[in-house]
Scaffold this active site. Structure first.
Site, PDB file in Angstrom:
ATOM      1  N   SER A 135       4.732  -1.013  -8.445  1.00 39.57           N
ATOM      2  CA  SER A 135       5.531  -2.228  -8.308  1.00 39.57           C
ATOM      3  C   SER A 135       4.955  -3.038  -7.147  1.00 39.57           C
ATOM      4  O   SER A 135       4.875  -2.533  -6.025  1.00 39.57           O
ATOM      5  CB  SER A 135       6.987  -1.826  -8.028  1.00 39.57           C
ATOM      6  OG  SER A 135       7.774  -2.956  -7.751  1.00 39.57           O
ATOM      7  N   LYS A 161       3.617  -3.766 -12.270  1.00 32.25           N
ATOM      8  CA  LYS A 161       4.867  -4.548 -12.292  1.00 32.25           C
ATOM      9  C   LYS A 161       4.781  -5.559 -11.160  1.00 32.25           C
ATOM     10  O   LYS A 161       4.528  -5.192 -10.011  1.00 32.25           O
ATOM     11  CB  LYS A 161       6.053  -3.608 -12.127  1.00 32.25           C
ATOM     12  CG  LYS A 161       7.358  -4.234 -11.643  1.00 32.25           C
ATOM     13  CD  LYS A 161       8.509  -3.240 -11.781  1.00 32.25           C
ATOM     14  CE  LYS A 161       9.499  -3.362 -10.635  1.00 32.25           C
ATOM     15  NZ  LYS A 161      10.607  -2.387 -10.746  1.00 32.25           N
ATOM     16  N   LYS A 163       6.744  -8.395  -8.934  1.00 33.80           N
ATOM     17  CA  LYS A 163       8.025  -8.986  -8.564  1.00 33.80           C
ATOM     18  C   LYS A 163       7.905 -10.497  -8.746  1.00 33.80           C
ATOM     19  O   LYS A 163       6.882 -11.098  -8.358  1.00 33.80           O
ATOM     20  CB  LYS A 163       8.342  -8.672  -7.102  1.00 33.80           C
ATOM     21  CG  LYS A 163       8.649  -7.202  -6.860  1.00 33.80           C
ATOM     22  CD  LYS A 163      10.003  -6.824  -7.446  1.00 33.80           C
ATOM     23  CE  LYS A 163      10.380  -5.403  -7.059  1.00 33.80           C
ATOM     24  NZ  LYS A 163      11.703  -5.041  -7.612  1.00 33.80           N
ATOM     25  N   ASP A 188       9.628  -8.078 -12.638  1.00 37.13           N
ATOM     26  CA  ASP A 188      10.978  -7.719 -12.176  1.00 37.13           C
ATOM     27  C   ASP A 188      11.521  -8.853 -11.309  1.00 37.13           C
ATOM     28  O   ASP A 188      10.940  -9.188 -10.269  1.00 37.13           O
ATOM     29  CB  ASP A 188      10.919  -6.418 -11.355  1.00 37.13           C
ATOM     30  CG  ASP A 188      12.308  -5.934 -10.919  1.00 37.13           C
ATOM     31  OD1 ASP A 188      13.320  -6.589 -11.248  1.00 37.13           O
ATOM     32  OD2 ASP A 188      12.366  -4.880 -10.251  1.00 37.13           O
ATOM     33  N   GLU A 213      12.339  -7.408 -16.233  1.00 40.01           N
ATOM     34  CA  GLU A 213      13.403  -6.573 -15.661  1.00 40.01           C
ATOM     35  C   GLU A 213      14.423  -7.444 -14.935  1.00 40.01           C
ATOM     36  O   GLU A 213      14.059  -8.251 -14.069  1.00 40.01           O
ATOM     37  CB  GLU A 213      12.746  -5.573 -14.691  1.00 40.01           C
ATOM     38  CG  GLU A 213      13.689  -4.569 -14.047  1.00 40.01           C
ATOM     39  CD  GLU A 213      12.914  -3.586 -13.146  1.00 40.01           C
ATOM     40  OE1 GLU A 213      11.679  -3.479 -13.287  1.00 40.01           O
ATOM     41  OE2 GLU A 213      13.551  -2.933 -12.301  1.00 40.01           O
ATOM     42  N   ASP A 238      18.091  -3.144 -14.741  1.00 41.57           N
ATOM     43  CA  ASP A 238      18.072  -2.266 -13.575  1.00 41.57           C
ATOM     44  C   ASP A 238      19.461  -2.365 -12.927  1.00 41.57           C
ATOM     45  O   ASP A 238      20.353  -1.554 -13.209  1.00 41.57           O
ATOM     46  CB  ASP A 238      16.934  -2.721 -12.634  1.00 41.57           C
ATOM     47  CG  ASP A 238      16.873  -1.983 -11.294  1.00 41.57           C
ATOM     48  OD1 ASP A 238      17.788  -1.206 -10.985  1.00 41.57           O
ATOM     49  OD2 ASP A 238      15.909  -2.202 -10.521  1.00 41.57           O
ATOM     50  N   LYS A 262      17.451   4.593 -12.472  1.00 42.89           N
ATOM     51  CA  LYS A 262      17.288   4.939 -11.059  1.00 42.89           C
ATOM     52  C   LYS A 262      18.435   5.865 -10.719  1.00 42.89           C
ATOM     53  O   LYS A 262      19.593   5.433 -10.658  1.00 42.89           O
ATOM     54  CB  LYS A 262      17.444   3.682 -10.195  1.00 42.89           C
ATOM     55  CG  LYS A 262      16.168   3.061  -9.736  1.00 42.89           C
ATOM     56  CD  LYS A 262      16.467   1.865  -8.855  1.00 42.89           C
ATOM     57  CE  LYS A 262      15.337   0.876  -9.014  1.00 42.89           C
ATOM     58  NZ  LYS A 262      15.644  -0.404  -8.374  1.00 42.89           N
ATOM     59  N   GLY A 290      12.401   3.200  -8.876  1.00 38.56           N
ATOM     60  CA  GLY A 290      12.266   3.791  -7.549  1.00 38.56           C
ATOM     61  C   GLY A 290      12.891   2.904  -6.498  1.00 38.56           C
ATOM     62  O   GLY A 290      13.221   1.735  -6.750  1.00 38.56           O
TER      63      GLY A 290
HETATM   64  O1  OSB Z   1      14.137  -3.460  -8.302  1.00 43.75           O
HETATM   65  O2  OSB Z   1      12.972  -1.830  -8.848  1.00 43.75           O
HETATM   66  C1  OSB Z   1      13.485  -2.516  -7.967  1.00 43.75           C
HETATM   67  C2  OSB Z   1      12.350  -1.270  -4.531  1.00 43.75           C
HETATM   68  C3  OSB Z   1      13.512  -1.397  -3.809  1.00 43.75           C
HETATM   69  C4  OSB Z   1      14.632  -1.919  -4.424  1.00 43.75           C
HETATM   70  C5  OSB Z   1      14.575  -2.308  -5.762  1.00 43.75           C
HETATM   71  C6  OSB Z   1      13.414  -2.165  -6.502  1.00 43.75           C
HETATM   72  C7  OSB Z   1      12.275  -1.658  -5.860  1.00 43.75           C
HETATM   73  C8  OSB Z   1      10.980  -1.553  -6.517  1.00 43.75           C
HETATM   74  C9  OSB Z   1       9.993  -0.564  -5.955  1.00 43.75           C
HETATM   75  O3  OSB Z   1      10.628  -2.237  -7.446  1.00 43.75           O
HETATM   76  C10 OSB Z   1       9.932   0.672  -6.758  1.00 43.75           C
HETATM   77  C11 OSB Z   1       9.194   1.785  -6.045  1.00 43.75           C
HETATM   78  O4  OSB Z   1       7.960   1.772  -6.064  1.00 43.75           O
HETATM   79  O5  OSB Z   1       9.857   2.677  -5.485  1.00 43.75           O
HETATM   80 MG    MG Z   2      14.172  -3.517 -10.422  1.00 41.33          MG
END
Ligand code: OSB
Ligand code: MG
Length: 368
Positions: A135, A161, A163, A188, A213, A238, A262, A290
């Site tokens: 991510s 992924k 953001k 995402d 996402e 999510d 998650k 995660g």
């Molecule tokens: O939205 O998936 C998410 C990290 C912190 C809070 C929300 C998210 C995330 C990530 C990172 O996208 C996922 C990871 O590599 O742990």
């Molecule tokens: Mg997410």
């Protein structure tokens, strides 16, 4: 099993790079670990909360407070405590899923260690290693983003992924597609769009994304269903998925075609397992999300990601993607995969010296 007490260990671990999302920037992973001490074994869990309540309504010190004052004391009266008696014992307390999840996980780990059973086996895992994605946060510029994506692809990550947020969507997605071709690519939004932004989201259909996402607010299931009727790209939820019940509602409404599971967000691994089963029964693919976990949280996530319904690569990246030095033996990327731990419980424990380096405060909460 008799619970003697729980140690709350507040940690602060610098990330190798600041992680920027539509809701904020995280440069240091500030959370708590729990060490549950029972008469039979000890167990560890890692809280998904961060320093501020930006992802959900919970934050690290709030989670620590509800744990010390309400959740841990509520386990005092439980006869024959085991992993399955934690959630019922906490059911009077509303919400606070990140806090409940870490407590249940620490007890689950102790329970499984006492029985000599690996978490992966207890949950029903069918794989020895899990495919990994990465991510990538919002970057300062497109060239910088392309460098980061290129590095992660060279390391072997199987999907990327990105953001996104309004103003950082079509341009970076187009640039990554043009530069790296037919890679597995998804985005995402962390709920950064509104229903009125539909044209921005429809523009993403041109890029063959695996999924988008959580484009809309967590409580807008209906908006996601309406958007899903117009968008070719599958919607994955999510923040909206808090339980098996909300997953069932989302699927029935047509609010998503894919689910990010998650464990922290849904109150633990047992509820995560139920959501997995529900999604499998409905033919809905899932993947493991995660929260920038250390090796403690990562070990458990990787065990979950080895279940049969996890057919898409997860945000289960190697230790080096997050930390210069992890709390556990590092998780390594091998041919795009992380190995599932094989020892009892979560299969790992924090290295005491490394833990001491990152510990901000420790507090023993006795259970009488
Ligand atoms: O939205 O998936 C998410 C990290 C912190 C809070 C929300 C998210 C995330 C990530 C990172 O996208 C996922 C990871 O590599 O742990
Ligand atoms: Mg997410």
């Amino acid at each position: 099993m008799k619970l003697e007490g729980v140690e709350i260990v507040r940690i602060a671990m610098p990330l190798v790079g600041a992680f920027r999302t539509s809701f904020g920037t995280e440069a240091v992973r500030e959370t708590i670990l729990l060490r549950a001490v029972t008469d039979e074994a000890e167990g560890w869990g890692e809280c998904g909360a961060g320093e501020a309540p930006l992802y959900s309504g919970e934050h690290t010190d709030g989670a620590a407070d509800v744990l010390r004052r309400h959740l841990i004391p509520a386990l005092a009266g439980v006869a024959d405590l085991d992993a399955h008696s934690v959630t019922p014992a906490l059911s009077a307390f509303k919400e606070n899923r990140l806090a409940k999840a870490v407590l249940e996980t620490a007890i689950l780990d102790a329970d499984l260690r006492a029985r000599g059973i690996p978490l992966s086996y207890a949950l029903g895992a069918v794989r020895r290693s899990v495919p990994s994605g990465v991510s990538i946060g919002i970057a300062d510029s497109v060239p910088e983003l392309l460098d980061t994506v290129g590095q992660h692809l060279a390391e072997g990550y199987l999907r990327i992924k990105l953001k996104i947020e309004p103003g950082w969507d079509v341009e970076p997605v187009r640039a990554v597609r043009e530069r790296f071709g037919d890679i597995m690519l998804q985005v995402d939004a962390n709920a950064a769009y509104e229903r009125g932004d539909i044209d921005d989201l429809l523009a993403l259909d041109a890029f063959g994304l695996s999924l988008v996402e959580q484009p809309l607010p967590a409580d807008d299931l209906l908006g996601h269903a309406m958007l899903g009727r117009r968008l070719a790209t599958p919607i994955c939820l999510d923040e909206s998925i808090l339980s098996a019940r909300s997953a069932a509602a989302a699927i029935e409404l047509g609010a998503c075609r894919i689910v990010n599971i998650k464990p922290a967000r849904v109150g633990g691994y047992l509820e995560a397992r139920r959501i997995h089963d529900l999604c499998v029964a409905h033919g809905v693919p899932v993947w493991c999300g995660g929260m920038l976990e250390t090796g403690i949280g990562r070990a458990a996530n990787v065990a979950l990601a080895a279940l049969p319904g996890f057919t898409l690569p997860g945000d289960t990246s190697a230790s080096a993607r997050y930390f210069r030095e992890d709390l556990t033996e590092p998780f390594l990327l091998v041919n795009g995969h992380l190995e599932v731990p094989t020892g009892p419980g979560i299969g790992v424990t924090p290295d005491p010296d490394r833990l001491a380096e990152v510990t901000v405060a420790r507090e023993w909460v006795p259970v009488r």
